[in-house]
Design a protein around this motif. Structure first.
Motif, mmCIF file in Angstrom:
data_model
loop_
_atom_site.group_PDB
_atom_site.id
_atom_site.type_symbol
_atom_site.label_atom_id
_atom_site.label_comp_id
_atom_site.label_asym_id
_atom_site.label_seq_id
_atom_site.Cartn_x
_atom_site.Cartn_y
_atom_site.Cartn_z
ATOM 1 N N ASN A 58 0.832 -1.235 0.140
ATOM 2 C CA ASN A 58 0.162 0.000 0.112
ATOM 3 C C ASN A 58 0.945 1.302 0.136
ATOM 4 N N LYS A 59 1.283 1.744 -1.211
ATOM 5 C CA LYS A 59 2.151 2.846 -1.421
ATOM 6 C C LYS A 59 1.567 4.196 -0.930
ATOM 7 N N ALA A 60 -0.018 4.107 -1.116
ATOM 8 C CA ALA A 60 -0.664 5.405 -0.739
ATOM 9 C C ALA A 60 -0.614 5.402 1.072
ATOM 10 N N ILE A 81 -1.350 10.267 -9.478
ATOM 11 C CA ILE A 81 -1.183 10.261 -8.127
ATOM 12 C C ILE A 81 -0.599 8.809 -7.524
ATOM 13 N N ASP A 82 -0.692 7.810 -7.945
ATOM 14 C CA ASP A 82 0.134 6.501 -7.937
ATOM 15 C C ASP A 82 1.262 6.795 -7.924
ATOM 16 N N ALA A 83 1.749 7.234 -9.049
ATOM 17 C CA ALA A 83 3.047 7.611 -9.321
ATOM 18 C C ALA A 83 3.835 8.382 -8.103
ATOM 19 N N ALA A 105 8.075 -6.033 -14.418
ATOM 20 C CA ALA A 105 6.841 -5.797 -14.435
ATOM 21 C C ALA A 105 6.349 -4.998 -13.516
ATOM 22 N N GLY A 106 5.611 -3.874 -13.347
ATOM 23 C CA GLY A 106 4.978 -2.945 -12.544
ATOM 24 C C GLY A 106 3.958 -3.068 -11.832
ATOM 25 N N ALA A 107 3.165 -4.132 -12.182
ATOM 26 C CA ALA A 107 2.037 -4.448 -11.729
ATOM 27 C C ALA A 107 1.594 -5.693 -11.920
ATOM 28 N N GLY A 108 0.514 -6.254 -11.501
ATOM 29 C CA GLY A 108 0.043 -7.741 -11.799
ATOM 30 C C GLY A 108 -0.017 -8.518 -10.592
ATOM 31 N N ILE A 135 7.057 4.591 -13.238
ATOM 32 C CA ILE A 135 6.512 3.914 -11.736
ATOM 33 C C ILE A 135 4.999 3.172 -11.920
ATOM 34 N N ASN A 136 4.610 3.535 -13.077
ATOM 35 C CA ASN A 136 3.031 3.259 -12.941
ATOM 36 C C ASN A 136 2.823 2.460 -14.128
ATOM 37 N N GLY A 137 2.433 1.065 -13.956
ATOM 38 C CA GLY A 137 2.172 0.300 -15.138
ATOM 39 C C GLY A 137 1.222 0.498 -15.963
ATOM 40 N N THR A 138 -0.002 0.931 -15.370
ATOM 41 C CA THR A 138 -1.088 1.305 -15.984
ATOM 42 C C THR A 138 -0.948 2.244 -17.104
ATOM 43 N N GLY A 139 -0.185 3.527 -16.470
ATOM 44 C CA GLY A 139 -0.035 4.811 -17.473
ATOM 45 C C GLY A 139 1.106 4.237 -18.707
ATOM 46 N N PHE A 187 -6.086 7.620 -9.992
ATOM 47 C CA PHE A 187 -4.916 7.669 -9.498
ATOM 48 C C PHE A 187 -3.747 7.245 -10.497
ATOM 49 N N ASP A 188 -3.974 6.470 -11.190
ATOM 50 C CA ASP A 188 -2.991 6.072 -12.369
ATOM 51 C C ASP A 188 -2.998 7.117 -13.408
ATOM 52 N N VAL A 189 -3.909 7.586 -13.972
ATOM 53 C CA VAL A 189 -3.837 8.446 -15.080
ATOM 54 C C VAL A 189 -3.571 9.837 -14.912
ATOM 55 N N HIS A 205 2.711 8.798 -5.191
ATOM 56 C CA HIS A 205 2.800 7.817 -3.836
ATOM 57 C C HIS A 205 4.314 7.425 -3.725
ATOM 58 N N LYS A 206 4.477 6.533 -5.071
ATOM 59 C CA LYS A 206 5.773 5.707 -5.107
ATOM 60 C C LYS A 206 6.942 6.559 -5.152
ATOM 61 N N LEU A 207 7.010 7.687 -5.961
ATOM 62 C CA LEU A 207 8.137 8.770 -5.662
ATOM 63 C C LEU A 207 8.426 9.248 -4.331
ATOM 64 N N GLY A 267 -6.339 -6.330 -13.940
ATOM 65 C CA GLY A 267 -5.867 -6.097 -12.357
ATOM 66 C C GLY A 267 -4.727 -5.059 -12.266
ATOM 67 N N TYR A 268 -4.370 -4.370 -13.201
ATOM 68 C CA TYR A 268 -3.118 -3.404 -13.327
ATOM 69 C C TYR A 268 -3.428 -2.095 -12.398
ATOM 70 N N ALA A 269 -4.473 -1.438 -12.822
ATOM 71 C CA ALA A 269 -5.092 -0.402 -12.431
ATOM 72 C C ALA A 269 -5.495 -0.187 -10.944
ATOM 73 N N GLU A 270 -5.423 0.938 -10.379
ATOM 74 C CA GLU A 270 -5.658 1.219 -9.004
ATOM 75 C C GLU A 270 -7.648 1.002 -8.854
ATOM 76 N N ALA A 271 -7.814 0.880 -7.528
ATOM 77 C CA ALA A 271 -9.347 0.873 -7.515
ATOM 78 C C ALA A 271 -10.035 1.930 -7.811
HETATM 79 N N1 HSE Z 1 -1.906 0.728 -10.621
HETATM 80 C C1 HSE Z 1 -0.481 0.412 -10.277
HETATM 81 C C2 HSE Z 1 0.264 0.711 -11.588
HETATM 82 C C3 HSE Z 1 -0.163 -0.984 -9.573
HETATM 83 O O1 HSE Z 1 -0.576 0.569 -12.557
HETATM 84 O O2 HSE Z 1 1.259 0.608 -11.429
HETATM 85 C C4 HSE Z 1 1.004 -1.293 -9.144
HETATM 86 O O3 HSE Z 1 1.292 -0.350 -8.220
#
Ligand code: HSE
Length: 436
Positions: free
Chosen positions: A104-106, A200-202, A299-302, A158-162, A195-197, A204-206, A187-191
């Motif tokens: 949970n990076k957030a 915001i997710d990136a 792989a950044g997600a999955g 650092i965002n696989g979906t993006g 957050f991906d597009v 959190h990670k950065l 199953g790559y995207a956040e709930a």
């Molecule tokens: N939603 C995130 C991504 C999942 O696409 O990278 C992995 O943190």
């Protein structure tokens, strides 16, 4: 020795992958950890979830608090996501003396300072590798493998979906929404996929990478965040003509004035290895003063790539369980009393190069007005293209590549260009990094 008992909170994509990999590779993992690792219980609202993931013997409860309070559980794996309930459960698990592994990076980016302080006090570990860049062991690399270095900068996809969306749009001309839907199905995207597009997710990670790189407290609120929704096909095409690819990057850099901490679309030379990282793959470039540049890819997600990082953390925790807490690897790489007070710079004070697309009337003197503004702002132009106007149109796209300049000065120049009578819409700006 008795096996270590695990409780998993959340049996979604990553939870299911984690339970399955732990089951499938149990013997090999035990040989590494020095003890068996068994999943004692999992919490999920769907009591049939065990059957659905092919583990019908797995005990499932709907009450996550039962798991964090179960005296037989040694390690809690938190995979439910979000900030509120996850935070409560993690703090409860720590209070009960349990080690925690989370993806949970957030939660870590926003509440990590408090969570680590509590964990420190209770002598337990909170491990979070799986939150950053999926299966890539980037926290381990920066925190341990590069501990001799002064980290100079980190730049990562650092965002696989993006990255998946940008790749499919560029290579197959697919529509944004269509690709996003596929990323969600896989199953790559956040709930919440915004957050991906929206980056915001990136961010959190950065935020987390920046802290482990420079030994500063987590400061999500200071991370500049821009997503991929503003990227247009024209800019992708112009970037290509100029020898660049547009990637969504998280960048953190130590400068004399402070630390840059920013997430945004970035033009990078096509010749860089990282420019060729496509699909759901992530890659992180880390530059240390001793080692020079190092690149981490995966792989950044999955489900199983992320499970790989979750379980590696579990193995680390199992190996460290009997060690003196003061001799363990610090959560944020630096000893907690050694975190530094280096300021995170506001965006006006970062320095980068720029791609500008200016829509202007096709008439004499336009270019001179634009270059005059650039000159007055002390901005040096590196390359320039003027596109032919469409037949019958009297507007043209003027593309400028600049040298590195302070963002505050670029903002002043952009405002002045937009105020000219001859420009027809807002100036498009994409930051450019050579990554050399
Ligand atoms: N939603 C995130 C991504 C999942 O696409 O990278 C992995 O943190």
């Amino acid at each position: 020795m008795n096996p270590v008992k695990i409780g998993i909170l959340g049996l979604g994509t990553v939870g299911g992958g984690t339970a399955n990999v732990l089951h499938r590779n149990a013997e090999e993992i035990a040989r590494r950890a020095g003890r068996g690792i068994t999943v004692e219980v999992a919490a999920d609202l769907n009591l049939d979830r065990g059957k659905e993931i092919g583990l019908s013997d797995l005990r499932i409860t709907q009450d996550a608090f039962e798991v964090v309070s179960d005296p037989s559980i040694d390690i809690v794996i938190e995979l439910i996501g979000g900030y509120t309930l996850a935070k409560e459960l993690v703090l409860k698990a720590i209070e009960n003396g349990k080690h925690v592994v989370t993806a949970n990076k957030a939660l870590i980016a926003l509440h990590g300072n408090e969570i680590f302080a509590n964990a420190q006090e209770k002598g337990v570990i909170v491990a979070f590798e799986a939150g950053i860049a999926g299966g890539i062991p980037i926290i381990k690399a920066v925190r341990e493998g590069l501990s001799a270095n002064q980290i100079e900068w980190i730049a990562g996809i650092i965002n696989g979906t993006g990255n998946f969306i940008l790749t499919e749009m560029r290579e197959k001309g697919r529509a944004f929404d269509d690709v996003l839907q596929e990323a969600q199905d896989l199953g790559y995207a956040e709930a919440d996929p915004t957050f991906d597009v929206e980056g915001i997710d990136a961010a959190h990670k950065l935020t987390i990478l920046s802290s482990v790189a420079f030994g500063i407290p987590l400061q999500f609120d200071k991370t500049y965040t821009e997503g991929i929704t503003t990227i247009t096909p024209e800019d992708v095409e112009y970037a290509d003509e100029l020898g660049y690819t547009i990637k969504h990057l998280g960048i953190t850099r130590r400068t004399e004035k402070g630390i840059e901490q920013r997430v945004h679309p970035t033009m990078i030379p096509k010749t860089r290895l990282i420019a060729n990282v496509n699909g759901v793959m992530n890659a992180v470039l880390v530059h240390g003063d001793a080692v020079g540049p190092t690149l981490y890819y995966g792989a950044g997600a999955g489900d199983e790539p992320t499970a790989s990082a979750v379980i590696a953390d579990v193995v680390d925790v199992v190996r460290a369980m009997t060690s003196d807490p003061s001799n363990r690897v610090p959560h944020l790489a630096f000893q907690p009393d050694q975190l530094a007070d280096i300021p995170v710079l506001g965006m006006d004070d970062i320095t980068t190069a720029y791609y500008l697309r200016v829509c202007a009337l096709d008439q004499p003197g336009v270019l001179a007005s634009i270059t005059k503004i650039m000159g007055e702002s002390n901005i040096s132009i590196e390359a320039f293209i003027q596109k032919e106007p469409e037949t019958g149109a009297n507007e043209v796209d003027i593309i400028l590549l600049t040298q590195r300049v302070r963002e505050g000065d670029m903002n002043t120049a952009i405002q002045a260009i937009e105020a000219l009578d001859v420009t027809c819409s807002a100036v498009t700006r994409i930051r450019v990094e050579a990554l050399s």
